[in-house]
Design a protein around this motif. Structure first.
Motif, short mmCIF file in Angstrom:
data_model
loop_
_atom_site.label_atom_id
_atom_site.label_comp_id
_atom_site.label_asym_id
_atom_site.label_seq_id
_atom_site.Cartn_x
_atom_site.Cartn_y
_atom_site.Cartn_z
N HIS A 428 7.66 6.25 4.93
CA HIS A 428 7.84 4.83 4.62
C HIS A 428 7.93 4.68 3.11
O HIS A 428 6.99 5.04 2.39
CB HIS A 428 6.64 4.03 5.17
N PHE A 429 9.06 4.20 2.61
CA PHE A 429 9.16 3.95 1.18
C PHE A 429 10.22 2.89 0.90
O PHE A 429 11.09 2.62 1.72
CB PHE A 429 9.47 5.24 0.40
N TRP A 430 10.08 2.27 -0.25
CA TRP A 430 11.01 1.23 -0.67
C TRP A 430 12.05 1.83 -1.62
O TRP A 430 11.77 2.80 -2.33
CB TRP A 430 10.28 0.10 -1.39
N THR A 516 14.21 -0.73 2.75
CA THR A 516 13.04 0.04 3.21
C THR A 516 13.54 1.14 4.13
O THR A 516 14.35 0.88 5.04
CB THR A 516 12.05 -0.86 3.97
N ILE A 517 13.06 2.34 3.91
CA ILE A 517 13.42 3.49 4.75
C ILE A 517 12.19 3.94 5.51
O ILE A 517 11.09 4.07 4.95
CB ILE A 517 13.99 4.64 3.91
N PHE A 518 12.37 4.14 6.81
CA PHE A 518 11.34 4.69 7.67
C PHE A 518 11.82 6.02 8.23
O PHE A 518 13.00 6.15 8.61
CB PHE A 518 11.04 3.75 8.85
N ARG A 519 10.92 6.99 8.29
CA ARG A 519 11.23 8.25 8.98
C ARG A 519 10.35 8.35 10.21
O ARG A 519 9.14 8.12 10.13
CB ARG A 519 10.97 9.46 8.08
N HIS A 520 10.96 8.67 11.33
CA HIS A 520 10.21 8.82 12.57
C HIS A 520 10.36 10.26 13.03
O HIS A 520 11.19 10.56 13.88
CB HIS A 520 10.72 7.86 13.65
N ASN A 521 9.60 11.16 12.43
CA ASN A 521 9.65 12.59 12.73
C ASN A 521 11.03 13.16 12.44
O ASN A 521 11.32 13.51 11.30
CB ASN A 521 9.23 12.85 14.18
N ASP A 522 11.92 13.24 13.43
CA ASP A 522 13.24 13.81 13.20
C ASP A 522 14.34 12.76 13.33
O ASP A 522 15.48 13.08 13.63
CB ASP A 522 13.51 14.98 14.15
N ALA A 523 14.01 11.50 13.10
CA ALA A 523 14.99 10.42 13.02
C ALA A 523 14.54 9.48 11.92
O ALA A 523 13.42 9.56 11.42
CB ALA A 523 15.09 9.69 14.37
N VAL A 527 16.46 -0.44 6.55
CA VAL A 527 16.62 -1.87 6.77
C VAL A 527 16.56 -2.57 5.42
O VAL A 527 16.00 -2.06 4.44
CB VAL A 527 15.55 -2.44 7.72
N LYS A 528 17.12 -3.76 5.38
CA LYS A 528 17.07 -4.56 4.17
C LYS A 528 15.69 -5.20 4.01
O LYS A 528 15.03 -5.54 4.98
CB LYS A 528 18.13 -5.65 4.20
N ASN A 638 4.22 -7.06 -7.96
CA ASN A 638 5.20 -7.63 -8.88
C ASN A 638 6.62 -7.50 -8.35
O ASN A 638 7.45 -8.40 -8.54
CB ASN A 638 5.08 -6.96 -10.25
N ILE A 639 6.89 -6.37 -7.71
CA ILE A 639 8.22 -6.15 -7.14
C ILE A 639 8.48 -7.16 -6.03
O ILE A 639 9.57 -7.76 -5.94
CB ILE A 639 8.34 -4.71 -6.64
N LYS A 640 7.49 -7.37 -5.16
CA LYS A 640 7.67 -8.35 -4.09
C LYS A 640 7.92 -9.75 -4.66
O LYS A 640 8.73 -10.51 -4.14
CB LYS A 640 6.44 -8.36 -3.18
N GLU A 641 7.22 -10.07 -5.73
CA GLU A 641 7.40 -11.38 -6.35
C GLU A 641 8.79 -11.51 -6.97
O GLU A 641 9.44 -12.54 -6.85
CB GLU A 641 6.32 -11.60 -7.40
N LYS A 642 9.23 -10.44 -7.64
CA LYS A 642 10.53 -10.48 -8.30
C LYS A 642 11.66 -10.71 -7.31
O LYS A 642 12.60 -11.48 -7.56
CB LYS A 642 10.78 -9.19 -9.08
N PHE A 643 11.56 -10.06 -6.17
CA PHE A 643 12.65 -10.12 -5.19
C PHE A 643 12.39 -11.11 -4.06
O PHE A 643 13.08 -11.08 -3.04
CB PHE A 643 12.89 -8.72 -4.61
N ALA A 644 11.44 -11.99 -4.25
CA ALA A 644 11.05 -12.91 -3.16
C ALA A 644 12.21 -13.75 -2.67
O ALA A 644 12.33 -14.03 -1.47
CB ALA A 644 9.90 -13.81 -3.63
N THR A 645 13.09 -14.18 -3.57
CA THR A 645 14.16 -15.08 -3.16
C THR A 645 15.42 -14.36 -2.69
O THR A 645 16.29 -14.98 -2.08
CB THR A 645 14.54 -16.02 -4.32
N ILE A 646 15.53 -13.06 -2.96
CA ILE A 646 16.75 -12.34 -2.58
C ILE A 646 16.52 -11.31 -1.49
O ILE A 646 17.44 -10.98 -0.73
CB ILE A 646 17.39 -11.65 -3.83
N ALA A 647 15.31 -10.79 -1.36
CA ALA A 647 15.03 -9.76 -0.36
C ALA A 647 15.17 -10.33 1.05
O ALA A 647 14.74 -11.45 1.33
CB ALA A 647 13.63 -9.18 -0.55
N SER A 648 15.78 -9.56 1.93
CA SER A 648 15.96 -9.99 3.31
C SER A 648 14.61 -10.24 3.97
O SER A 648 13.66 -9.49 3.79
CB SER A 648 16.73 -8.93 4.10
N GLN A 649 14.56 -11.33 4.77
CA GLN A 649 13.33 -11.67 5.50
C GLN A 649 13.46 -11.34 6.99
O GLN A 649 12.58 -11.71 7.78
CB GLN A 649 13.05 -13.16 5.33
#
Length: 811
Positions: A428-430, A516-523, A527-528, A638-649
């Motif tokens: 899990h990472f941004w 955001t990228i998620f890894r599920h073992n071998d998949a 997502v935005k 701070n990153i969440k605050e910066k992108f609050a209006t543009i990041a996909s919800q």
């Protein structure tokens, strides 16, 4: 009595006797003895009235019940059932995913590497439906008897699975199992040895009426479907775009080559080909004649030896930048003829606004293309050489415009399958991006011209590579990073303050700015938005880093390549992951930077990590005014605050959940941290309905595994940190490969959340599954799957594709 009348009476009596005797048989025996009489009598009605039409009757069943396991490169036995061409091609015992082969494998890409049944037979594909229609006395029965598909269906109906319970051990459910892949000549042995291995494998039998339709179609000779020609309006859009991509100037030809090498996996659609009513379509609409569904047509961009206006003569090489061996390449559109599956679906809309953007980036700027680049492997595999004449900013702007799709190609492209490819990234990472408008080294054409000779990629060695080549790439990577550090010290340090203003803000309108990228073992999935709680790590991508990921894992990766090619690709990705992480570390104060890095790389790290670590370090200090002694959590806030209006919800719980009781239960699940999370599957789909069943919402539940480090290829389990595992639950679809299904009401959600938070053993998980799970053998399995697919299509009609069921657990 008239002799004819006697014969008639005897015949009627004979038929009645047969019908009576079959009605007295046990159900399992009846299913195993689907007789010539049963098939023919049923067929007689269809022959008189209307024969099963593939697109109307057969294709929807194959899509909803078979394609969920038989699609893409990981289809068992290479049997792809998403198109008639895949069905008629048949199966092959060879593995596409093979991390141990010493030499590259033959190419077997559907619609590309062969085009007739005879050509596929020469590539060792064997039939699953008869290649020829029987001309014997009982052709209907012969066609069924000679069809492996028919016999697999009959085997399942004769040997149904036990209901609502884990399946027997004889049914292997591991993704890397050895498939038996019997031919029709070997089927009797297969049937005797593995009676529970009918199709759908490890899932409930299809409905009797659905099975009979398939048998009818097979009995009648498996007729090929007729496809309606593309409409004039849609063809006009295609012509418009093909004209744009095939202008004569060198500038235009170089632009088209760049676009093709970034779009060859994408599913392209045109404004006019998707109607406003698309959101109303559901899987039920697939029962319509395909001719009525031009509103959902996707296309692939291909290289052709023929110009627009002539039939497409496709050029299909191992890689999109391999020598086409023609004087002039043309870029053409071909319809996607396979069922859309989510694990390989990457849609991009082609409209006038996009054409205007591409024109402004590639054609309007004042630069000259004096010569077209070659297709020599050492040059064509390196985009910094091939496309050096195109301004860096133009290329970067293109990649940012559809950043999710660009990254999605290494998630959903052929590289994504398997541990060798995916244990190079965290669970899990941004991901964020450096601004294209600032004077970074990577945005500087002069620097990139100097640095390009220091960058090479494994594709240069093509598909048969030595596994030790990574040492050469490591040395070149170190030189590149050293040159970058020197450039920063001379040209950038103390001139550009390191604040969050360095990050691309999507120009205020583009929600590709955060992923955001998620890894599920071998998949894996991308997502935005900034989904989930604060991750362990994050990446900041610059243009050359972004471009190298694409040419390493998408354009330059050969799933049919040998062990050396695959290993070098995995090890090279270590460099790129670390570079992205070190770019992010530059926002941390110098006093804490090393502490954060060491937390990411605990324990024994690989030679690769040690080799490039020193070259990645810079003395550039962060200019962010931190208010706490914990800069990493503060930076995430701070990153969440910066992108609050543009990041996909789209996948943010608090933005999509208005009922406070539901929100509280979901937040409880998202707060789970620790070893109890390790009992939860990697990825699950959770259906929540209200108590009267009028409202249904589907969520994705993910387990994020923690590791001391991910810098080693093997022994991943030995580096696990279960005490730091986390859980993410979010509305909508965030996986192509679910491991488990759950269903509950909103009144049960709090109990479900408490049960998840308190799992301490495998028995605890079994208790949860027994109460809320939908087993592989569940009586409502197919109705759940259909409801899930309908919901996802209604929520996201363009991004929708059928999910993959190969990773569903059996526990």
């Amino acid at each position: 009595m008239n002799s004819r009348l006697i014969i008639f009476i005897l015949a009627v009596a004979f038929i009645i006797a047969i019908i009576t005797s079959t009605q007295l048989l046990p159900q399992s025996q009846l299913a195993s003895q689907v007789s010539t009489t049963t098939v023919i009598s049923h067929q007689a009605n269809h022959i008189v009235n209307s024969s099963p039409y593939y697109s109307r009757d057969v294709q929807p069943i194959l899509e909803q019940r078979c394609v969920v396991c038989h699609a893409c490169y990981d289809a068992p036995c290479q049997l792809k059932l998403g198109s008639f061409e895949g069905l008629s091609r048949g199966a092959n015992k060879a593995l596409v995913y093979d991390g141990e082969r010493l030499l590259e494998a033959q190419l077997t890409r559907l619609f590309e590497d062969a085009h007739t049944t005879e050509q596929w037979r020469k590539k060792n594909f064997f039939p699953v439906i008869s290649d020829t229609v029987s001309t014997d006395q009982n052709p209907l029965d012969d066609n069924v008897q000679n069809s492996l598909l028919a016999q697999m269906l009959l085997l399942k109906s004769a040997n149904p699975l036990p209901k609502n319970t884990p399946l027997a051990d004889e049914l292997t459910m591991t993704l890397n199992q050895d498939y038996q892949c019997p031919t029709i000549a070997q089927f009797e042995d297969y049937k005797a040895n593995t009676p529970l291995s009918g199709m759908p494998y490890g899932l409930p039998a299809i409905e009797t009426s659905e099975q009979q339709l398939l048998l009818d179609w097979i009995a009648q000779g498996s007729a090929k479907p007729l496809r309606k020609p593309i409409t004039k309006a849609l063809q006009a859009r295609i012509n418009h775009w093909e004209d744009f991509l095939n202008e004569k100037s060198n500038k235009s030809q170089l632009m088209a080559r760049y676009l093709f090498e970034h779009l060859f996996l994408a599913h392209l659609h045109f404004d006019e080909s998707l109607t406003d009513n698309l959101a109303k379509n559901t899987l039920q609409s697939t029962s319509k004649n395909i001719d009525e569904q031009n509103s959902k047509q996707y296309f692939k961009l291909v290289r052709s030896a023929t110009p627009p206006g002539q039939p497409v003569e496709g050029i299909f090489t191992r890689r999109p930048f391999d020598d086409p061996k023609v004087k002039r390449v043309y870029y053409r559109f071909q319809p996607v003829l396979t069922t859309i599956v989510h694990k390989s679906h990457m849609p991009i809309k082609l409209d006038q606004a996009r054409m205007a953007r591409w024109t402004s980036w590639f054609l309007t700027p004042d630069y000259q293309v004096k010569h077209l680049p070659s297709y020599l492997p050492e040059e064509a595999s390196n985009p910094f050489i091939t496309f050096a004449q195109i301004p860096v900013k133009s290329r970067y702007r293109y990649m940012l415009d559809e950043a999710q799709n660009t990254i999605m190609q290494f998630i959903k492209g052929p590289v994504c399958r398997g541990q060798m490819a995916l244990n190079v990234i965290n669970d899990h990472f941004w991901v964020m991006f450096a601004s294209p408008d600032l004077a970074f080294a990577e945005n500087n054409d002069k620097f990139m011209q100097q640095a390009r000779q220091k960058i090479a990629l494994p594709a240069e060695a093509q598909s048969n590579a030595l596994p030790t080549s990574w040492l050469t790439y490591a040395a070149m990577e170190k030189k590149y990073l050293k040159a970058k550090s020197i450039f920063i010290e001379k040209e950038i340090k103390n001139k550009i303050p390191v604040t969050l203003d360095l990050l691309w803000d999507g120009d205020g309108v583009n929600d590709n700015a955060t992923l955001t990228i998620f890894r599920h073992n071998d998949a894996a999935s991308v997502v935005k938005g900034l989904v989930g709680n604060a991750p362990q790590t994050a990446w900041v991508l610059t243009y050359p880093l972004f471009e190298r990921i694409h040419y390493l894992l998408v354009a330059g990766y050969d799933v049919y390549g040998n062990l050396g090619h695959q290993l070098n690709s995995r090890l090279y990705m270590d460099f790129l992951r670390m570079e992205g992480e070190f770019n992010f570390l530059n926002f941390i104060p110098l006093t804490h930077r090393e502490q954060v890095r060491k937390n990411w790389y605990r324990g024994s790290v690989s030679k690769v990590e040690k080799y490039v670590y020193d070259a990645n370090k810079t003395s550039v200090a962060s200019a962010i005014d931190y208010q706490t002694d914990e800069p990493l959590p503060e930076l995430y806030r701070n990153i969440k605050e910066k992108f609050a209006t543009i990041a996909s919800q789209e996948h943010i719980v608090i933005a999509n959940t208005h009922d406070q009781a539901t929100l509280k239960a979901l937040q409880k699940i998202n707060a789970i941290v620790g070893a109890n999370a390790s009992f939860i599957p990697d990825s699950s789909i959770v259906r929540i309905t209200d108590t009267v069943g009028e409202t249904t919402v589907f969520y994705t539940l993910l387990r994020n595994n923690a590791y001391r480090n991910i810098s080693h290829l093997f022994a991943e389990e030995d580096r696990r940190l279960p005490a730091e595992d986390t859980v993410t639950i979010a509305p909508g679809l965030m996986t192509s490969h679910p491991n488990a299904f759950f269903t509950l009401t909103n009144l049960e959600l709090d109990d479900f959340a408490n049960a998840l938070a308190n799992i301490n053993s495998e028995q605890d998980y079994k208790t949860l599954r027994d109460k809320y799970g939908v087993y592989r053998s569940a009586e409502n399995f197919w109705s759940y799957a259909d409801a899930m697919h309908r919901y996802f299509e209604q929520q996201n009609p363009i991004g929708f594709g059928l999910l993959d069921f190969n990773r569903l657990e059996n526990r």
